[in-house]
Design an enzyme around this catalytic site. Structure first.
Site, PDB file in Angstrom:
ATOM      1  N   SER A 114       1.844  -7.722  -0.638  1.00 55.23           N
ATOM      2  CA  SER A 114       2.657  -8.599   0.220  1.00 55.23           C
ATOM      3  C   SER A 114       2.137 -10.027   0.248  1.00 55.23           C
ATOM      4  O   SER A 114       2.892 -10.971   0.500  1.00 55.23           O
ATOM      5  CB  SER A 114       2.712  -8.043   1.645  1.00 55.23           C
ATOM      6  OG  SER A 114       1.431  -8.028   2.245  1.00 55.23           O
TER       7      SER A 114
ATOM      8  N   THR B  91       0.813  -1.209   0.000  1.00 58.53           N
ATOM      9  CA  THR B  91       0.000   0.000   0.000  1.00 58.53           C
ATOM     10  C   THR B  91       0.848   1.261   0.000  1.00 58.53           C
ATOM     11  O   THR B  91       0.475   2.270  -0.602  1.00 58.53           O
ATOM     12  CB  THR B  91      -0.934   0.003   1.226  1.00 58.53           C
ATOM     13  OG1 THR B  91      -1.831  -1.101   1.131  1.00 58.53           O
ATOM     14  CG2 THR B  91      -1.735   1.290   1.319  1.00 58.53           C
TER      15      THR B  91
ATOM     16  N   THR C 228       1.184  -4.226   4.444  1.00 59.34           N
ATOM     17  CA  THR C 228       0.926  -4.497   5.855  1.00 59.34           C
ATOM     18  C   THR C 228       0.227  -5.831   6.104  1.00 59.34           C
ATOM     19  O   THR C 228       0.257  -6.342   7.216  1.00 59.34           O
ATOM     20  CB  THR C 228       0.060  -3.374   6.473  1.00 59.34           C
ATOM     21  OG1 THR C 228      -1.185  -3.289   5.763  1.00 59.34           O
ATOM     22  CG2 THR C 228       0.788  -2.041   6.423  1.00 59.34           C
ATOM     23  N   ASP C 229      -0.408  -6.415   5.070  1.00 51.84           N
ATOM     24  CA  ASP C 229      -1.184  -7.642   5.292  1.00 51.84           C
ATOM     25  C   ASP C 229      -0.333  -8.762   5.874  1.00 51.84           C
ATOM     26  O   ASP C 229      -0.769  -9.480   6.775  1.00 51.84           O
ATOM     27  CB  ASP C 229      -1.839  -8.103   3.988  1.00 51.84           C
ATOM     28  CG  ASP C 229      -3.092  -7.314   3.658  1.00 51.84           C
ATOM     29  OD1 ASP C 229      -3.496  -6.478   4.497  1.00 51.84           O
ATOM     30  OD2 ASP C 229      -3.668  -7.521   2.576  1.00 51.84           O
TER      31      ASP C 229
END
Length: 382
Positions: free
Chosen positions: A95, A47, A126-127
């Site tokens: 990711s 992101t 961030t996942d």
């Protein structure tokens, strides 16, 4: 004559002091400049490198579109005041799309960059950031700072957290304050240890937590405040600081297959049986509470153990610990989440087939054990 000598000595002393004072003043006027820290920023997408449809498309965007060089250049000239920054584009995607072989190459890229830099920042989505971080924490051999960062909002929307997160991550890496910490995560002004950090919200900017351990510290503009350190800092400068997982020593063949089976009310045996039949060398169960499984799942687990599959028991709660159950072939994940327990088991099985050794690593790697070494000499109340 003696008096003359004494006076001469005083004169010499005064001259020496005067010369020293002059030199000191000269030194104060012209301090020796400190070399600017060198930081490499390795981009993998996510992101933070996303492009939105509009300036207010906070959740509607394409991740991994902007090159990491563009992100860093947008922070100049401010970033130039804290570090000499270079960039490397390792990848540029979500990711979730990275594989274990790519994780392996990322470790090599980070270790190589640390040979020529004082610290490394890795930008990612961030996942699965907590998995990226824990993998690097287990495999990077250098004790120089490694900082992961990302964003909950893409670079191109108003109020994006992306620029501030990247700037703070570079600031942290350049400071050297997390030397020997292993890999840390920096988002939302908070610094987290790789072992403990987890994503706890899908959309909020304060999406990352470190469970009952709490964050390591915070960044408040120019101030880096560290309140604690990961346990491995105690081994700083010693051979024991490094984990057993040197990827240069692990055979280049594909790493062992390890899967996660999620438990729920009335869960059947199918997931564990399917993973075992597909060739899994290890399986992590995400059990209820302190690792509890349904009767059918327990039976499937025991059958898998008989067939040589190493089982690790973790909790689906996201916090707390699961200790070794009194079951042969089953290891407690301690305070690791299922996804992190999977990575530790995967690397362990790539290194050894000794179950006791693997169990020891789950107990000790990245954890601190503190005991009272001295008894009170007098009874309480005396």
């Amino acid at each position: 004559m003696a008096q003359l000598v004494r006076r001469s000595g005083v004169l010499i002393t005064l001259v020496a002091l005067a010369l020293g004072a002059t030199a000191s003043l000269a030194g104060a006027a012209e301090p020796i400049p400190r070399p600017t820290p060198k930081v490499a920023v390795i981009g993998t997408g996510g992101t933070i490198a996303g492009v939105s449809k509009t300036k207010v498309s906070f959740d509607d965007y394409q991740a991994g579109k902007l090159p990491v060089s563009r992100l860093v250049n947008d922070l100049r000239p401010e970033v130039n005041r804290i570090a000499d920054v270079t960039t490397q584009q390792f990848g540029n995607k979500d990711s979730n799309n990275y594989t274990i072989p790519e994780y392996r190459r990322l470790t090599a890229a980070v270790d190589h960059a640390l040979k020529f830099n004082d610290g490394v920042v890795v930008t990612t989505g961030t996942d699965t950031m907590e998995e990226f971080a824990y993998w690097l924490d287990l495999t990077v051999r250098s004790d120089k700072p490694v900082v992961l960062t990302g964003a909950m909002r893409p670079w191109t929307v108003i109020g994006s957290d992306a620029p501030a997160n990247l700037y703070n991550a570079i600031h942290l890496a350049a400071s050297g304050r997390t030397t020997c910490f292993g890999t840390v995560v920096m988002l939302n002004d908070q610094i987290h240890a790789a072992r403990e950090v987890r994503k706890s919200d899908t959309l909020r900017l304060n999406a990352f937590r470190s469970g009952s351990s709490g964050e390591l510290g915070v960044i408040d503009q120019n101030h880096i405040r560290l309140n604690r350190a990961p346990a491995r800092v105690e081994q700083c400068g010693k051979p024991g600081w490094k984990t057993p997982f040197d990827l240069d020593r692990i055979a280049r063949r594909p790493l062992p297959k390890v899967d996660i089976a999620y438990s729920y009310q009335g869960a059947g045996p199918q997931a564990i049986k399917a993973f075992a039949d597909a060739g899994a060398a290890g399986i992590v169960t995400a059990g209820a509470g302190a690792g509890g499984l349904s009767p059918a799942m327990t039976e499937a687990r025991d059958d898998a153990v008989k067939n040589g599959v190493v089982m690790v028991s973790a909790s689906r709660t996201g916090s707390g610990a699961v200790y070794d159950p009194d079951v042969r072939g089953v290891i407690g994940a301690q305070d690791l989440t299922p996804q992190k327990a999977r990575l530790l088991l995967l690397l362990s099985l790539a290194t050894t087939h000794n179950e006791h050794r693997i169990q020891t690593w789950f107990h000790t790697l990245g954890t601190g054990q503190f005991t009272i070494r001295h008894q009170l000499r007098t009874p309480l109340g005396s």
